[in-house]
Design an enzyme around this catalytic site. Sequence first.
Site, PDB file in Angstrom:
ATOM      1  N   HIS A 179       0.827  -1.204   0.000  1.00  0.00           N
ATOM      2  CA  HIS A 179       0.000   0.000   0.000  1.00  0.00           C
ATOM      3  C   HIS A 179       0.861   1.254   0.000  1.00  0.00           C
ATOM      4  O   HIS A 179       0.712   2.132  -0.827  1.00  0.00           O
ATOM      5  CB  HIS A 179      -0.963   0.013   1.195  1.00  0.00           C
ATOM      6  CG  HIS A 179      -1.992   1.087   1.075  1.00  0.00           C
ATOM      7  ND1 HIS A 179      -1.735   2.401   1.426  1.00  0.00           N
ATOM      8  CD2 HIS A 179      -3.250   1.052   0.606  1.00  0.00           C
ATOM      9  CE1 HIS A 179      -2.819   3.116   1.177  1.00  0.00           C
ATOM     10  NE2 HIS A 179      -3.754   2.330   0.679  1.00  0.00           N
ATOM     11  N   GLU A 209       1.179   4.203  -2.598  1.00  0.00           N
ATOM     12  CA  GLU A 209       1.158   5.539  -2.003  1.00  0.00           C
ATOM     13  C   GLU A 209       2.422   5.899  -1.232  1.00  0.00           C
ATOM     14  O   GLU A 209       2.401   6.766  -0.372  1.00  0.00           O
ATOM     15  CB  GLU A 209      -0.071   5.653  -1.074  1.00  0.00           C
ATOM     16  CG  GLU A 209      -1.377   5.635  -1.843  1.00  0.00           C
ATOM     17  CD  GLU A 209      -2.604   5.587  -0.947  1.00  0.00           C
ATOM     18  OE1 GLU A 209      -2.519   6.028   0.211  1.00  0.00           O
ATOM     19  OE2 GLU A 209      -3.647   5.096  -1.419  1.00  0.00           O
ATOM     20  N   HIS A 241      -7.233  -1.302  -4.811  1.00  0.00           N
ATOM     21  CA  HIS A 241      -5.870  -1.036  -5.287  1.00  0.00           C
ATOM     22  C   HIS A 241      -5.379  -2.151  -6.199  1.00  0.00           C
ATOM     23  O   HIS A 241      -4.773  -1.893  -7.235  1.00  0.00           O
ATOM     24  CB  HIS A 241      -4.905  -0.886  -4.109  1.00  0.00           C
ATOM     25  CG  HIS A 241      -5.083   0.395  -3.360  1.00  0.00           C
ATOM     26  ND1 HIS A 241      -5.062   1.625  -3.970  1.00  0.00           N
ATOM     27  CD2 HIS A 241      -5.288   0.638  -2.046  1.00  0.00           C
ATOM     28  CE1 HIS A 241      -5.240   2.575  -3.065  1.00  0.00           C
ATOM     29  NE2 HIS A 241      -5.386   1.995  -1.885  1.00  0.00           N
TER      30      HIS A 241
HETATM   31 CO    CO Z   1      -5.458   3.073  -0.133  1.00  0.00          CO
END
Ligand code: CO
Length: 293
Positions: A179, A209, A241
């Site tokens: 993530h 991210e 995602h």
């Molecule tokens: Co997210």
Amino acid sequence: MKQKKWVLILAITALFLSAACCYASDGHGHEQNKKVGILLVAFGSSEASAQISFEKIDDRVKARYPGIPVNWAYTSHIIRNKLAKQGKYLDSPEVALAKMMDQKYTHVAVQSLHTIIGAEYDDLKKTINAYKVMEGFQKIILGYPLMATQQDMERTVDAVLATIPKERKKDEAIVLMGHGTHHPANAFYAALMFQLQLKDPNIFVGTVEGYPEIDMIQGLLQKKNLKKVWLMPLMSVAGDHAKNDMAGDEEDSWKSILTKAGIQCIPVLKGTAEYDVFADIWVDHIAGPLQHF
Ligand code: CO
């Protein structure tokens, strides 16, 4: 002579019982009402496959720690609202703990089903600390997420190696999608890549991210002239995602970016919670809090 022996056995038994009682007591005479519970906390998911893997984790926790009730909470508001519309009501950690307090639990093991000790883990810790100052629980302890200690890192490396598709050849790359976060714990992703590459130099870890970004991973793939990659989520659930940012057809997805660079992509849409080797790391971590009860 026989009678003496029985007296001795009784005395030893009594000694053991009193020792067990002392062990269970916190010194305030609460030992009679001791009630231990487990609260599993996930980001949450509305995916059917995720529901199945969460149910499997639930079964594994109950089998591993028999007799201890298992409760669930999802941190994501959006997912809880989405599920509520389908008639499935999940609690936030705050509400789940309030209910457990009301149900007179005295010892609660909260187990995070997160991947790193990141922002969500910190938030959960804050919630738990608030409950610590309240009258109610005698002990409430948070268990580590997937990766916290060096031992966890090694187990995670083994779990990744064990879940690579059998059809993958050594000259084909594996690219994991973590993530990623603004939180300092983002460093875990690069640390994991380093440790994975000690075992298999064609495994890479990028994030959506955080760091490393896909551009850097692309550069590393090209430097080694790797022409085919297997894309795998390093997230408990193959949700938004994984489906869109990793395997989607939009031009900014990892699949599109790498394909455009002449690298063939095979996405594997399975979250880590779907594999027993990963699930067991979380399940084993519950033993941490429980040993203090
Ligand atoms: Co997210």
